[in-house]
Design a protein around this motif. Structure first.
Motif, PDB file in Angstrom:
ATOM      1  N   LEU A  56      40.757  58.265  47.649  1.00 45.95           N
ATOM      2  CA  LEU A  56      40.459  57.152  46.740  1.00 45.95           C
ATOM      3  C   LEU A  56      39.816  57.645  45.453  1.00 45.95           C
ATOM      4  CD1 LEU A  56      38.987  54.382  49.059  1.00 45.95           C
ATOM      5  CD2 LEU A  56      41.216  54.421  47.966  1.00 45.95           C
ATOM      6  N   ASP A  61      40.192  47.822  45.092  1.00 46.99           N
ATOM      7  CA  ASP A  61      40.459  47.018  46.285  1.00 46.99           C
ATOM      8  C   ASP A  61      39.377  45.958  46.509  1.00 46.99           C
ATOM      9  OD1 ASP A  61      42.670  48.575  46.720  1.00 46.99           O
ATOM     10  OD2 ASP A  61      41.677  49.882  48.177  1.00 46.99           O
ATOM     11  N   TYR A  62      38.171  46.174  45.997  1.00 48.58           N
ATOM     12  CA  TYR A  62      37.051  45.265  46.214  1.00 48.58           C
ATOM     13  C   TYR A  62      36.767  44.397  44.989  1.00 48.58           C
ATOM     14  CZ  TYR A  62      36.771  48.993  49.557  1.00 48.58           C
ATOM     15  OH  TYR A  62      37.097  49.922  50.493  1.00 48.58           O
ATOM     16  N   GLN A  65      38.249  40.862  46.503  1.00 50.98           N
ATOM     17  CA  GLN A  65      37.797  40.584  47.865  1.00 50.98           C
ATOM     18  C   GLN A  65      36.523  41.376  48.127  1.00 50.98           C
ATOM     19  OE1 GLN A  65      41.122  41.719  50.230  1.00 50.98           O
ATOM     20  NE2 GLN A  65      42.353  39.968  49.615  1.00 50.98           N
TER      21      GLN A  65
END
Length: 145
Positions: A56, A61-62, A65
């Protein structure tokens, strides 16, 4: 509105799972009216763990969400059966992630090295069943924690 391709700051809202309730149960057989307590303990709640993943490079991705809640522990059952533990949630983050408490601004950790971990939200402990609460003075407690 397009999702950005690179995000380097996010605010995560995390919660560990609750522990399961203990069971208050009395063992019963055909010719034994009171066979003693046999309630099992509740399972432990799951934790939220941050783990470094060398693949990563971003926290995108956060971005949308940002809530993570670990699974609750299962309640205990009769016949000495303990409840199952809740599953942990592993949140992969890039190397060099700095974890800061949003309320106090205190730096909790600087995650460096592939596989480095930090338990950010510990799961709750499971309750005791009445079998674990039995003593010489209280042979068959009618309650559980």
């Amino acid at each position: 509105m397009a999702i950005p391709s690179f995000v380097d700051t996010v605010t995560l809202q995390v919660a560990g799972g609750n522990g399961g309730h203990g069971c208050a149960s009395v063992h019963r057989e055909k010719f034994k009216p009171l066979g003693g307590p046999d309630g099992g303990n509740g399972g432990n709640g799951g934790s939220v763990v941050l783990r470094v993943d060398a693949q990563l490079t971003t926290l995108v991705d956060y971005h949308r969400q940002s809530r993570r809640h670990a699974q609750n522990g299962q309640p205990g059952r009769g016949n000495y059966q303990d409840g199952a533990d809740g599953a942990d949630i592993v949140v992969p983050v890039p190397e060099g992630t700095v974890v800061v408490d949003a309320d106090s601004g205190e730096v909790l950790a600087d995650l460096v090295g592939d596989g480095a971990e930090l338990v950010i939200a510990q799961g709750g402990r499971g309750g005791l069943g009445n079998e674990a609460l039995a003593s010489a003075a209280r042979k068959a407690p009618g309650f559980a924690l």
